[in-house]
Write an enzyme that holds these catalytic residues in place. Structure first.
Site, short mmCIF file in Angstrom:
data_model
loop_
_atom_site.label_atom_id
_atom_site.label_comp_id
_atom_site.label_asym_id
_atom_site.label_seq_id
_atom_site.Cartn_x
_atom_site.Cartn_y
_atom_site.Cartn_z
N ARG A 70 22.12 52.09 41.53
CA ARG A 70 22.55 53.27 41.65
C ARG A 70 23.31 53.83 40.45
O ARG A 70 24.21 53.36 40.27
CB ARG A 70 23.21 54.03 42.31
CG ARG A 70 21.72 53.57 44.25
CD ARG A 70 22.31 53.84 45.40
NE ARG A 70 23.31 52.80 46.31
CZ ARG A 70 24.52 52.57 45.86
NH1 ARG A 70 25.10 53.69 45.73
NH2 ARG A 70 25.11 51.63 45.81
N TYR A 199 14.58 53.31 38.71
CA TYR A 199 15.66 52.01 39.85
C TYR A 199 15.18 52.82 41.00
O TYR A 199 15.71 54.18 41.51
CB TYR A 199 16.87 51.83 39.33
CG TYR A 199 17.82 51.17 40.20
CD1 TYR A 199 17.31 49.47 40.83
CD2 TYR A 199 18.19 52.01 41.41
CE1 TYR A 199 17.60 48.82 41.46
CE2 TYR A 199 19.19 51.30 42.31
CZ TYR A 199 18.83 49.82 42.35
OH TYR A 199 19.69 49.29 43.81
N LYS A 208 18.00 56.48 50.19
CA LYS A 208 19.36 56.82 50.20
C LYS A 208 19.50 58.47 50.66
O LYS A 208 20.34 59.40 50.63
CB LYS A 208 20.56 56.04 49.04
CG LYS A 208 20.62 54.36 49.59
CD LYS A 208 21.01 54.40 51.15
CE LYS A 208 21.70 53.53 50.59
NZ LYS A 208 21.14 51.86 49.94
N HIS A 228 25.05 54.15 56.85
CA HIS A 228 24.60 52.90 55.71
C HIS A 228 25.29 51.40 56.80
O HIS A 228 26.23 51.06 56.68
CB HIS A 228 25.27 52.99 55.12
CG HIS A 228 24.80 52.09 53.95
ND1 HIS A 228 26.09 51.41 52.69
CD2 HIS A 228 23.20 51.73 53.58
CE1 HIS A 228 24.86 50.97 51.88
NE2 HIS A 228 24.23 50.81 52.43
N SER A 250 27.23 48.13 50.14
CA SER A 250 25.75 47.96 49.14
C SER A 250 26.65 46.98 48.95
O SER A 250 27.92 46.36 48.21
CB SER A 250 25.42 48.87 47.87
OG SER A 250 25.47 49.86 48.58
N CYS A 252 26.93 43.88 50.76
CA CYS A 252 28.14 43.23 51.55
C CYS A 252 27.86 42.68 52.48
O CYS A 252 28.17 42.07 53.32
CB CYS A 252 29.34 44.31 51.57
SG CYS A 252 29.78 44.45 50.28
N ASP A 279 19.20 48.84 56.77
CA ASP A 279 19.94 49.17 55.74
C ASP A 279 20.75 50.22 56.44
O ASP A 279 21.35 50.89 55.70
CB ASP A 279 19.09 49.74 54.61
CG ASP A 279 20.11 50.08 53.09
OD1 ASP A 279 21.39 49.21 53.03
OD2 ASP A 279 19.63 50.46 52.86
N ARG A 373 15.81 43.39 42.90
CA ARG A 373 15.80 43.69 44.69
C ARG A 373 13.94 42.67 44.85
O ARG A 373 13.53 42.74 43.55
CB ARG A 373 16.25 44.79 44.97
CG ARG A 373 17.58 45.58 44.11
CD ARG A 373 18.09 45.84 45.55
NE ARG A 373 19.00 45.95 45.74
CZ ARG A 373 19.85 46.23 46.36
NH1 ARG A 373 19.93 46.35 47.71
NH2 ARG A 373 21.00 46.17 46.48
P1 GTP Z 1 22.00 46.51 50.10
O1 GTP Z 1 20.74 46.30 50.41
O2 GTP Z 1 23.08 47.08 49.16
O3 GTP Z 1 22.83 47.63 50.97
O4 GTP Z 1 23.23 45.38 50.37
P2 GTP Z 1 23.42 44.93 52.09
O5 GTP Z 1 24.51 44.77 52.54
O6 GTP Z 1 22.08 44.53 52.52
O7 GTP Z 1 23.58 43.12 51.05
P3 GTP Z 1 23.10 41.29 51.11
O8 GTP Z 1 22.94 41.26 52.58
O9 GTP Z 1 21.59 41.88 50.41
O10 GTP Z 1 24.07 40.69 50.57
C1 GTP Z 1 24.44 40.95 49.12
C2 GTP Z 1 24.72 39.30 48.85
O11 GTP Z 1 25.65 39.44 50.09
C3 GTP Z 1 24.03 38.64 48.55
O12 GTP Z 1 24.23 37.44 47.44
C4 GTP Z 1 24.44 37.41 49.60
O13 GTP Z 1 24.37 36.30 49.15
C5 GTP Z 1 26.00 37.54 49.92
N1 GTP Z 1 26.29 38.14 51.23
C6 GTP Z 1 25.81 37.77 52.52
N2 GTP Z 1 26.74 37.23 54.34
C7 GTP Z 1 27.13 36.50 53.05
C8 GTP Z 1 28.15 35.35 54.22
O14 GTP Z 1 28.26 35.97 55.56
N3 GTP Z 1 29.14 35.55 53.64
C9 GTP Z 1 29.47 35.68 52.12
N4 GTP Z 1 30.28 35.11 51.53
N5 GTP Z 1 28.46 36.25 50.60
C10 GTP Z 1 27.11 36.20 52.08
C1 SPV Z 2 22.64 50.17 47.78
O1 SPV Z 2 22.63 50.01 46.70
O2 SPV Z 2 23.21 50.09 49.09
C2 SPV Z 2 21.01 49.69 48.59
C3 SPV Z 2 20.07 49.46 47.46
O3 SPV Z 2 20.78 49.56 49.62
S1 SPV Z 2 19.72 51.73 46.99
O4 SPV Z 2 18.25 51.84 47.79
O5 SPV Z 2 19.12 51.44 45.51
O6 SPV Z 2 20.46 51.42 47.33
MN MN Z 3 22.44 50.05 51.30
#
Ligand code: GTP
Ligand code: SPV
Ligand code: MN
Length: 590
Positions: A70, A199, A208, A228, A250, A252, A279, A373
């Protein structure tokens, strides 16, 4: 044509007259039509087919190397006034913005096909669902929207023949010039314009752009919330399911938490975790007075790196068929995919995310982009909730906020009440990630994980949260904050995270049911260390105590940061939040 709705037909005619495509194709959502589009994309090289035995129905796509996340500095909220967009959004007057955009769209689809995509955010037939129509010149967008939304002619049935209540989305890849990339929202006009990107978050306009930026604005006007947030259910051994929403910025950990595998101590007792969303949540007060949530999406657009059989087996299994992979490594030996953190066997004969030859056994460069992704259908998820398509959604017991904080925030704390919980959400801060272009690892304020996604003045957004709490009264969910990302002096994460996060969620649910005690601290209620179950975990009670410490000095510094952040909002900041900040300062200096 798939609809007689004159509002849709008129708008599509206007878009055709503007973009001047050679052909116009209405997307009905049929498998026949989709298969023809897949084949066309494969024949032009836009997508690559993968190993049909190991990854049936899966495709690989690479975006332009300058177009991988983004772009917050190119994202605009074009409200009628600057004040309505607020201090945290880029704003431009709608007419001025259109004067920039219109010449770029003029004739942009000459020699190309325009795809008209009707889609519903939310289950067809739900009162909480909303319809969008996106026109685009990208087959990649059509195929992703098919996974991420309820796409096709049913969406026009949901809209009806006379309604004008649909979000208009105009997308053109144009020539992907980063200097001319614009992601623009016109909240009062129910419309979105995206140009010069291919993207995900910039071009899958249902996600979003609509389901958060436009929908948050609609929610404020109509008395509901677009957030979110992931939505998960925890089923106890008696078969009762309690639902939690969690807002993390994002990359996290939302997808990971939403699909978590219960640790052995809970699994053997019969606890189960069900995923409703990973999400976005749309939240509304139900007839029973409680807060109910739907996931407006129909699939997962998840971060690939770090996803593996140990960290998130459910996500990995979800991607085993009918999935689109973007910017990952292409293993040429068996036509499969790879990314950092998948396993310890990177392929030797491979192409990296840019399409260059890559040998994972010797290369020092990353093979997959950090924001690579997968786009995978929710129906593939082994732990998908049986309420996933329920038009009523699910009732929410707890709301959880969280971010990446190396030091300040403890593992978990509970707000004193709803208004204090809104304060806790409003002061969220987190280290930036690769999900957006720009520096990574810089701490910034990201209230409710909505900083990049709130479609109106964030001061009004805080006020809306406070109003929702008044409406919900004693039926309001309890509000918590978590931090899985505290680090030791060497920078290692202290808390094991992932499935073990359930240990914290169990305390949260116990608090909601009045079953667990708490310790009152300056920042909120914390668990007694012995109330977090550490059985089967190689983590001492002393380490847990350390994870729960609140350093008054760090918090005083944080309070100054909050003060500065709040100052941006001027008189749009609800007085209640300023009172909460003052009370926090008082408690910290005691
Ligand atoms: P968006 O799709 O961008 O909104 O992200 P999201 O919040 O769904 O994040 P996602 O679950 O994909 O995690 C992103 C990164 O954080 C990955 O590299 C995971 O491995 C890492 N991660 C997720 N949960 C944990 C956790 O509990 N501890 C740690 N240390 N890392 C974590
Ligand atoms: C984020 O960035 O929080 C995502 C991926 O979930 S996107 O759809 O690119 O916003
Ligand atoms: Mn997101």
């Amino acid at each position: 044509m798939l609809t007689n709705n004159k509002n849709v037909l008129k708008w599509v005619d206007e878009m055709v007259a503007l973009c001047k495509p050679d052909n116009v194709v209405w997307i009905d959502g049929s498998e026949e039509q989709l298969q023809a589009l897949r084949e066309e994309a494969i024949s032009t090289g836009e997508m690559e087919a993968l190993n049909n035995e190991k990854l049936p129905g899966c495709l690989l796509h690479r975006t332009d190397p300058t177009d991988v996340a983004r772009v917050e500095d190119r994202t605009f909220i074009c409200s009628n006034t600057k004040e309505n967009a607020g201090p945290t959004n880029n704003w431009k007057d709608p007419e001025e913005m259109w004067a920039i955009l219109e010449p770029m769209y003029n004739g942009v689809m000459k020699g190309k096909t325009m795809y008209v995509i009707p889609y519903s955010m939310g289950p067809i037939g739900s009162k909480m669902s909303k319809v969008g129509v996106e026109v685009t010149d990208s087959i990649y967008v059509v195929l992703n929207m098919d996974i991420m939304t309820r796409m096709g002619k049913d969406a026009f049935v949901q809209l009806g023949d006379t309604s004008n209540d649909f979000v208009r989305g105009l997308h053109a890849k144009a020539d992907l010039d980063p200097e001319k990339r614009y992601i623009c929202h016109f909240p009062e006009k129910n419309s979105i314009c995206s140009i010069n990107s291919g993207y995900g978050g910039n071009v899958l306009l249902g996600k979003k752009c609509f389901a958060l930026r436009i929908a948050s604005y609609q929610g404020k006007n109509e008395g509901w919330m677009a957030e979110h947030m992931l939505i998960l259910g925890i089923e106890n051994p008696q078969g009762e399911v309690k639902y939690i929403c969690a807002a993390f910025p994002s990359a996290c950990g939302k997808t990971n938490l939403a699909m978590l595998i219960p640790p052995e101590i809970y699994a053997k007792q019969g606890y189960k975790v069900w995923t409703v969303g990973d999400d976005i949540a749309w939240l509304r007060q139900g007839d029973d007075g409680r807060l109910w949530a739907i996931n407006p999406e129909n699939g997962f657009f998840g971060v690939a790196p770090g996803t593996n059989l140990k960290s998130n087996p459910n996500a990995l299994h979800t991607t085993e068929r009918d999935t689109i992979f973007t910017n990952v490594v292409h293993n040429l030996d068996d036509d499969t995919v790879w990314w950092e953190g998948l396993d310890k066997n990177p392929p030797k004969h491979a192409l990296d995310w840019k399409g260059n030859p890559w040998d994972g056994t010797t290369s020092t460069e990353k093979g997959a982009h950090p924001n690579s992704r997968f786009t995978a259908p929710a129906r593939n998820c082994p732990c998908i909730s049986k309420e996933f398509n329920n038009p009523q959604g699910v009732p929410i017991s707890a709301i959880v906020f969280g971010g990446r904080r190396a030091k300040t925030a403890p593992l978990v704390y509970q707000s004193f009440d709803w208004a204090h919980g809104v304060f806790v959400g409003s002061i969220m801060a987190s280290e930036t990630t690769a999900a957006a272009a720009g520096a990574v690892g810089v701490v910034r304020r990201d209230p409710m994980a909505m900083l990049p996604f709130c479609g109106y003045n964030m001061g009004d957004y805080f006020a809306h949260w406070l109003e929702m709490g008044e409406k919900l009264g004693d039926k309001a969910p309890k509000i918590f904050n978590v931090n899985w990302f505290r680090t030791d002096d060497e920078g290692h994460f202290i808390w094991p995270g992932f499935g073990d996060n359930m240990r914290v969620l169990m305390w949260i649910l116990d608090r909601c049911e009045g079953k667990a005690d708490a310790v009152e601290t300056a920042i909120g209620y914390e668990p007694k260390p012995e109330d977090i179950n550490l059985e089967g975990l190689n983590l001492s009670i002393d380490t847990l105590k350390e994870l729960l410490t609140v350093d008054p000095q760090l918090w005083k510094e944080d309070a100054d940061g909050i003060e500065a952040f709040y100052a941006k909002f001027g008189d749009k900041l609800p007085a209640k939040l300023r009172e909460e900040l003052n009370s926090l300062k008082d408690r910290l200096s005691k």
